[in-house]
Design a protein around this motif. Sequence first.
Motif, PDB file in Angstrom:
ATOM      1  N   ILE A  24       0.848  -1.198   0.000  1.00 25.82           N
ATOM      2  CA  ILE A  24       0.000   0.000   0.000  1.00 25.82           C
ATOM      3  C   ILE A  24       0.883   1.248   0.000  1.00 25.82           C
ATOM      4  N   ALA A  25       1.918   1.267   0.826  1.00 19.56           N
ATOM      5  CA  ALA A  25       2.819   2.420   0.901  1.00 19.56           C
ATOM      6  C   ALA A  25       3.525   2.663  -0.433  1.00 19.56           C
ATOM      7  N   VAL A  26       3.994   1.605  -1.082  1.00 16.66           N
ATOM      8  CA  VAL A  26       4.680   1.760  -2.370  1.00 16.66           C
ATOM      9  C   VAL A  26       3.716   2.281  -3.436  1.00 16.66           C
ATOM     10  N   ASN A  27       2.502   1.755  -3.456  1.00 18.39           N
ATOM     11  CA  ASN A  27       1.502   2.240  -4.415  1.00 18.39           C
ATOM     12  C   ASN A  27       1.197   3.718  -4.203  1.00 18.39           C
ATOM     13  N   VAL A  28       1.009   4.122  -2.960  1.00 18.48           N
ATOM     14  CA  VAL A  28       0.704   5.531  -2.662  1.00 18.48           C
ATOM     15  C   VAL A  28       1.901   6.415  -2.996  1.00 18.48           C
ATOM     16  N   ALA A  29       3.110   5.970  -2.660  1.00 14.90           N
ATOM     17  CA  ALA A  29       4.311   6.753  -2.979  1.00 14.90           C
ATOM     18  C   ALA A  29       4.461   6.925  -4.487  1.00 14.90           C
ATOM     19  N   ALA A  30       4.229   5.860  -5.247  1.00 14.88           N
ATOM     20  CA  ALA A  30       4.324   5.954  -6.711  1.00 14.88           C
ATOM     21  C   ALA A  30       3.266   6.910  -7.248  1.00 14.88           C
ATOM     22  N   PHE A  31       2.070   6.887  -6.657  1.00 18.62           N
ATOM     23  CA  PHE A  31       1.023   7.811  -7.088  1.00 18.62           C
ATOM     24  C   PHE A  31       1.440   9.259  -6.835  1.00 18.62           C
ATOM     25  N   VAL A  32       1.983   9.505  -5.662  1.00 17.93           N
ATOM     26  CA  VAL A  32       2.428  10.862  -5.326  1.00 17.93           C
ATOM     27  C   VAL A  32       3.517  11.325  -6.297  1.00 17.93           C
TER      28      VAL A  32
END
Length: 153
Positions: A24-32
């Motif tokens: 979840i953290a990696v997905n959100v970081a990539a989105f940002v």
Amino acid sequence: MFLLLPIGTDAPRRRRPTVNYALIAVNVAAFVVFNILATGSLRQGGPTEGSYLLEVKNDLILWPASPLLYQFLTYQFLHANWWHILGNMWFLYLFGNPVNSKMGHIPYLFFYLAGGVFAGLGFSLMEVYNPVVGASGAIAAVTTAYLVLYPRS
């Protein structure tokens, strides 16, 4: 409009779902990085044409007409918009936590990534012109695993 969204599960946890939290953290970081910083949507003036981050994002998207091997992994961490990331991460949080807890960390990580790879392969066989982004295929695999592991939940 009435939407049916799950709000929780009653599946027991054996261990803390650390890998799911990391995904979840990696997905959100990539989105940002690729949807906010790259496009300049929080800065005045709008998208920055020719941005290096936009070029990198374009290279990480799965293009079915000419797919590169690494794109079958990288496309899973890119999302089109806010609704796309929010919906995917909500389902990943709800169903991924108990599946990660039951499978264990390493098997769950490989299962998640393999689900996304197979979804990308299926998409590439059916679609030639449109690119694909998102964790939906991997999350569909995780949701299916949840249904198999917790049939009465």
